[in-house]
Scaffold this motif. Structure first.
Motif, mmCIF file in Angstrom:
data_model
loop_
_atom_site.group_PDB
_atom_site.id
_atom_site.type_symbol
_atom_site.label_atom_id
_atom_site.label_comp_id
_atom_site.label_asym_id
_atom_site.label_seq_id
_atom_site.Cartn_x
_atom_site.Cartn_y
_atom_site.Cartn_z
ATOM 1 N N GLY A 302 114.532 62.692 22.070
ATOM 2 C CA GLY A 302 115.904 62.597 22.210
ATOM 3 C C GLY A 302 116.541 64.006 22.504
ATOM 4 N N THR A 303 115.725 64.914 22.653
ATOM 5 C CA THR A 303 116.193 66.310 23.081
ATOM 6 C C THR A 303 116.172 66.554 24.674
ATOM 7 O OG1 THR A 303 115.525 67.078 21.102
ATOM 8 C CG2 THR A 303 116.230 68.743 22.650
ATOM 9 N N PRO A 304 117.102 66.384 25.364
ATOM 10 C CA PRO A 304 117.257 66.661 26.774
ATOM 11 C C PRO A 304 116.373 67.610 27.262
ATOM 12 C CG PRO A 304 119.387 65.834 26.370
ATOM 13 C CD PRO A 304 118.600 66.143 24.983
ATOM 14 N N ALA A 305 116.594 69.051 26.578
ATOM 15 C CA ALA A 305 115.989 70.369 27.013
ATOM 16 C C ALA A 305 114.347 70.239 26.978
ATOM 17 C CB ALA A 305 116.508 71.429 26.222
ATOM 18 N N VAL A 306 113.983 69.724 26.019
ATOM 19 C CA VAL A 306 112.488 69.428 25.744
ATOM 20 C C VAL A 306 111.979 68.539 26.767
ATOM 21 C CG1 VAL A 306 110.784 68.468 24.128
ATOM 22 C CG2 VAL A 306 112.630 69.840 23.173
ATOM 23 N N LEU A 307 112.683 67.456 27.278
ATOM 24 C CA LEU A 307 112.252 66.589 28.345
ATOM 25 C C LEU A 307 111.980 67.282 29.545
ATOM 26 C CD1 LEU A 307 111.973 63.732 29.405
ATOM 27 C CD2 LEU A 307 114.409 63.611 29.965
ATOM 28 N N LEU A 308 112.862 68.412 30.057
ATOM 29 C CA LEU A 308 113.093 68.955 31.355
ATOM 30 C C LEU A 308 111.669 69.869 31.454
ATOM 31 C CD1 LEU A 308 116.535 69.642 32.311
ATOM 32 C CD2 LEU A 308 114.936 67.705 33.253
ATOM 33 N N VAL A 309 111.518 70.572 30.072
ATOM 34 C CA VAL A 309 110.378 71.600 29.985
ATOM 35 C C VAL A 309 108.961 70.748 30.147
ATOM 36 C CG1 VAL A 309 109.320 73.268 28.544
ATOM 37 C CG2 VAL A 309 111.666 73.196 28.664
ATOM 38 N N CYS A 310 109.004 69.536 29.230
ATOM 39 C CA CYS A 310 107.776 68.806 29.143
ATOM 40 C C CYS A 310 107.613 68.260 30.690
ATOM 41 C CB CYS A 310 107.846 67.617 28.205
ATOM 42 S SG CYS A 310 107.825 68.316 26.523
ATOM 43 N N VAL A 311 108.487 67.566 31.361
ATOM 44 C CA VAL A 311 108.168 67.208 32.713
ATOM 45 C C VAL A 311 107.687 68.274 33.677
ATOM 46 C CG1 VAL A 311 109.620 66.309 34.608
ATOM 47 C CG2 VAL A 311 109.866 65.338 32.533
ATOM 48 N N ALA A 312 108.268 69.589 33.376
ATOM 49 C CA ALA A 312 107.870 70.412 34.279
ATOM 50 C C ALA A 312 106.380 71.079 34.116
ATOM 51 C CB ALA A 312 108.447 71.900 34.247
ATOM 52 N N LEU A 313 105.801 71.013 32.640
ATOM 53 C CA LEU A 313 104.440 71.014 32.410
ATOM 54 C C LEU A 313 103.489 69.909 32.865
ATOM 55 C CD1 LEU A 313 104.945 72.773 28.981
ATOM 56 C CD2 LEU A 313 104.522 73.869 31.171
ATOM 57 N N TRP A 314 104.161 68.851 32.664
ATOM 58 C CA TRP A 314 103.619 67.626 32.999
ATOM 59 C C TRP A 314 103.089 67.665 34.424
ATOM 60 C CZ3 TRP A 314 106.333 62.221 32.948
ATOM 61 C CH2 TRP A 314 105.232 61.157 33.442
ATOM 62 N N GLY A 315 104.019 68.106 35.148
ATOM 63 C CA GLY A 315 103.785 68.149 36.769
ATOM 64 C C GLY A 315 102.958 69.064 37.182
ATOM 65 N N VAL A 316 103.019 70.498 36.364
ATOM 66 C CA VAL A 316 101.817 71.283 36.820
ATOM 67 C C VAL A 316 100.617 70.787 36.405
ATOM 68 C CG1 VAL A 316 100.991 73.768 36.039
ATOM 69 C CG2 VAL A 316 103.649 73.228 36.422
ATOM 70 N N ALA A 317 100.407 70.094 35.422
ATOM 71 C CA ALA A 317 99.102 69.690 34.937
ATOM 72 C C ALA A 317 98.439 68.663 35.777
ATOM 73 C CB ALA A 317 99.232 69.546 33.474
ATOM 74 N N PHE A 318 99.302 67.646 35.993
ATOM 75 C CA PHE A 318 98.850 66.583 36.818
ATOM 76 C C PHE A 318 98.557 67.030 38.205
ATOM 77 C CE2 PHE A 318 99.395 62.468 38.888
ATOM 78 C CZ PHE A 318 98.430 61.667 38.485
ATOM 79 N N GLY A 319 99.547 67.673 38.802
ATOM 80 C CA GLY A 319 99.379 68.124 40.296
ATOM 81 C C GLY A 319 98.102 68.430 40.671
ATOM 82 N N GLY A 320 97.558 69.269 39.787
ATOM 83 C CA GLY A 320 96.154 69.777 40.134
ATOM 84 C C GLY A 320 94.886 68.723 39.692
ATOM 85 N N ALA A 321 95.373 68.012 38.921
ATOM 86 C CA ALA A 321 94.038 66.929 38.255
ATOM 87 C C ALA A 321 93.467 66.220 39.500
ATOM 88 C CB ALA A 321 94.566 66.254 37.163
ATOM 89 N N PRO A 322 94.039 65.642 40.173
ATOM 90 C CA PRO A 322 93.246 65.032 41.489
ATOM 91 C C PRO A 322 92.152 65.636 42.099
ATOM 92 C CG PRO A 322 95.448 64.182 41.323
ATOM 93 C CD PRO A 322 95.451 65.343 40.660
ATOM 94 N N THR A 323 92.633 66.775 42.456
ATOM 95 C CA THR A 323 91.696 67.927 43.276
ATOM 96 C C THR A 323 90.717 68.254 42.403
ATOM 97 O OG1 THR A 323 93.423 69.165 44.387
ATOM 98 C CG2 THR A 323 91.366 70.330 44.070
ATOM 99 N N LEU A 324 90.716 68.594 40.926
ATOM 100 C CA LEU A 324 89.613 68.740 40.086
ATOM 101 C C LEU A 324 88.580 67.845 39.928
ATOM 102 C CD1 LEU A 324 91.970 70.614 37.518
ATOM 103 C CD2 LEU A 324 90.217 71.861 38.914
#
Length: 402
Positions: A302-324
Motif C-alpha cells: 500500500g506504499t507508492p514509494a515502495v512500489l516504485l523502488v521495488c519496480v526499479a530493482l525488479w527491472g534491474v534483476a529481471f533485465g539481465g536474467a534471460p542473458t544469464l
C-alpha cells in the motif's frame, strides 16, 4: 577467424579478440523486429479493429495467435531445419517476417490477417531457437556471455522503445504504415545478415543428437526449470501490474512501466559486464533481488514509494536474467547443440508466460491484487533454490571451457 581458432589464440596468451559488432547488432535487430512484430497489435487495438471490422478482443487474438504458433513451432521446426546451413535458414526466417508483416499491412480481411500472424509466429519460434546459439558460435567461449547479452538487448529495446515508437508512428501515419516499416526492416536485415553474419554449417546427419537426449544432458533440466519458475513468477506480477499499482494507491501505470523498462536496460548493461566472469554469482544476486522484491511488495503493497523502488530493482534483476540463463544453457549443451536446447527453452519460456498470466488472473479474480506478490514469491524462490543447488552442471562455480 573461427571461434575455435580464436579460442586457441587466447590460450597462447594473445589479446582478447574484439566482438564482431556488425554481425551481433544484426542479430540484435532481428530480436528487436520479432518482439515488435509480436506485440505491436496490442497498442493498436482500436485502430485495427475499425479497419478490419472486428472487435478489439479479436484484434487482441492476433497477439495470442502469434504466441501460440511460436510455442508450437519452435521445437518441430528447429528439429526439421537443424541439418541446413544456418545463414540461409536465418535469411529465410527474416523473409518470412517481411512477407507476414506486408500481408498484415495490406490486408482488409481478418482471417487473412490472422493467418499472416500465425506465419509470423512460426518465424518467431524458429528465430528464437537460432539467435543465442548463433551468437555463441560467433565468438570464443570467453566472450560468449557478452555476445548473447548484445543480441538479447534487442528484446529490451523493443519493449522500452520499439513498442511506444511503433504506436506513435501508427498514430501519426496509420497502423498499416507501422507494419509496412517492420516489413521493410526485415528486408534490410537480410542484406545485413548476408554481409556481416558468418555462415555456419548445419548439424551433419551422423552427429545430430536426438532432441530427447539434448533435453537430458547434464544441467539442461535444471536450466529449463529455472526458466519456467522465473517466468511463472514474473508474469504473475507483470501481467497485472496495473491493478496492483492501483491497489498500492499509485494509478500512473505508464510511469511504473517506464521505470521497469529503464531499469531492464541497466540490468542488461550490468549483466553484459559480469556474465563471462561471474555468471553464477550474478544470477544468484539477480534471483535473490527478485525474491526480496516480491516479499517487500507483499508486505508493503500500500506504499507508492515502495512500489516504485521495488519496480526499479525488479527491472534491474529481471533485465539481465534471460542473458544469464541462456548463457548457462549454451554452456551446458555446447554451441553445437545450442539451437535445439534453445528451442526447448523457447517452448518452456512461452509456457511460463501463458501459465503465469493465467495464474495471476485467477489469483486477482479470487483473492485480489494484494495476493499477487505472495503468489509470485514462492515461484521466484524456487528458481533461486534451483540455481543454488545446480552448482555442478547447470550453474557451476567455474564455467566449463572447450
Amino acid at each position: 577467424m573461427s571461434a575455435s581458432s580464436m579460442a586457441g589464440s587466447l590460450t597462447k596468451g594473445t589479446a582478447m579478440p574484439a566482438l564482431p559488432w556488425p554481425g551481433l547488432l544484426a542479430l540484435s535487430t532481428a530480436a528487436f523486429t520479432a518482439v515488435l512484430t509480436e506485440l505491436l497489435p496490442a497498442g493498436l487495438l482500436p485502430r485495427m479493429a475499425g479497419d478490419l471490422g472486428v472487435s478489439e478482443a479479436r484484434v487482441g487474438f492476433l497477439v495470442t495467435g502469434y504466441a501460440l504458433a511460436s510455442f508450437l513451432a519452435a521445437i518441430p521446426l528447429t528439429a526439421l531445419l537443424r541439418g541446413l546451413p544456418r545463414r540461409p535458414v536465418l535469411v529465410g526466417t527474416l523473409l518470412g517476417f517481411a512477407a507476414a508483416n506486408a500481408v498484415v499491412a495490406l490486408s482488409s480481411s481478418y482471417p487473412l490477417t490472422f493467418a499472416a500472424r500465425l506465419v509470423a509466429g512460426c518465424m518467431g519460434g524458429t528465430l528464437w531457437a537460432m539467435l543465442v546459439g548463433y551468437a555463441a558460435r560467433m565468438v570464443p567461449a570467453e566472450r560468449r556471455g557478452r555476445a548473447i547479452a548484445v543480441v538479447l538487448a534487442g528484446i529490451t529495446l523493443a519493449l522500452s522503445l520499439g513498442v511506444p515508437a511503433g504506436t506513435a508512428l501508427a498514430g501519426a501515419l496509420g497502423w498499416r504504415t507501422a507494419f509496412g516499416v517492420l516489413s521493410g526492416l526485415a528486408v534490410l536485415l537480410v542484406v545485413a545478415v548476408r554481409r556481416w553474419v558468418p555462415g555456419f554449417p548445419g548439424e551433419a546427419a551422423g552427429t545430430r543428437m536426438p532432441l530427447a537426449r539434448v533435453a537430458v544432458l547434464p544441467g539442461i533440466p535444471a536450466v529449463l526449470s529455472v526458466t519456467l519458475f522465473l517466468l511463472l513468477g514474473h508474469q504473475v506480477m507483470y501481467t497485472y501490474v496495473a491493478p496492483f499499482a492501483a491497489h498500492a494507491g499509485f494509478g500512473r501505470t505508464g510511469l511504473v512501466l517506464l521505470v521497469f523498462g529503464a531499469a531492464t536496460v541497466a540490468g542488461i548493461w550490468v549483466t553484459g559486464v559480469l556474465v563471462d566472469r561471474r555468471l553464477r554469482p550474478t544470477l544468484l544476486a539477480a534471483l535473490s533481488l527478485c525474491t526480496a522484491v516480491m516479499l517487500t511488495l507483499g508486505l508493503y503493497a500500500g506504499t507508492p514509494a515502495v512500489l516504485l523502488v521495488c519496480v526499479a530493482l525488479w527491472g534491474v534483476a529481471f533485465g539481465g536474467a534471460p542473458t544469464l540463463i541462456q548463457t548457462a544453457l549454451v554452456d551446458a549443451s555446447g554451441p553445437a547443440h545450442g539451437d535445439v536446447a534453445t528451442s526447448l527453452q523457447t517452448t518452456v519460456y512461452n509456457a511460463g508466460i501463458a501459465a503465469g498470466s493465467l495464474t495471476g488472473g485467477v489469483v486477482l479474480e479470487n483473492l485480489g491484487a494484494g495476493a499477487l506478490p505472495w503468489t509470485a514469491l514462492p515461484l521466484v524462490a524456487l528458481a533461486l533454490a534451483t540455481v543454488t543447488l545446480g552448482r555442478r552442471y547447470a550453474f557451476p562455480v567455474a564455467r566449463r571451457r572447450p
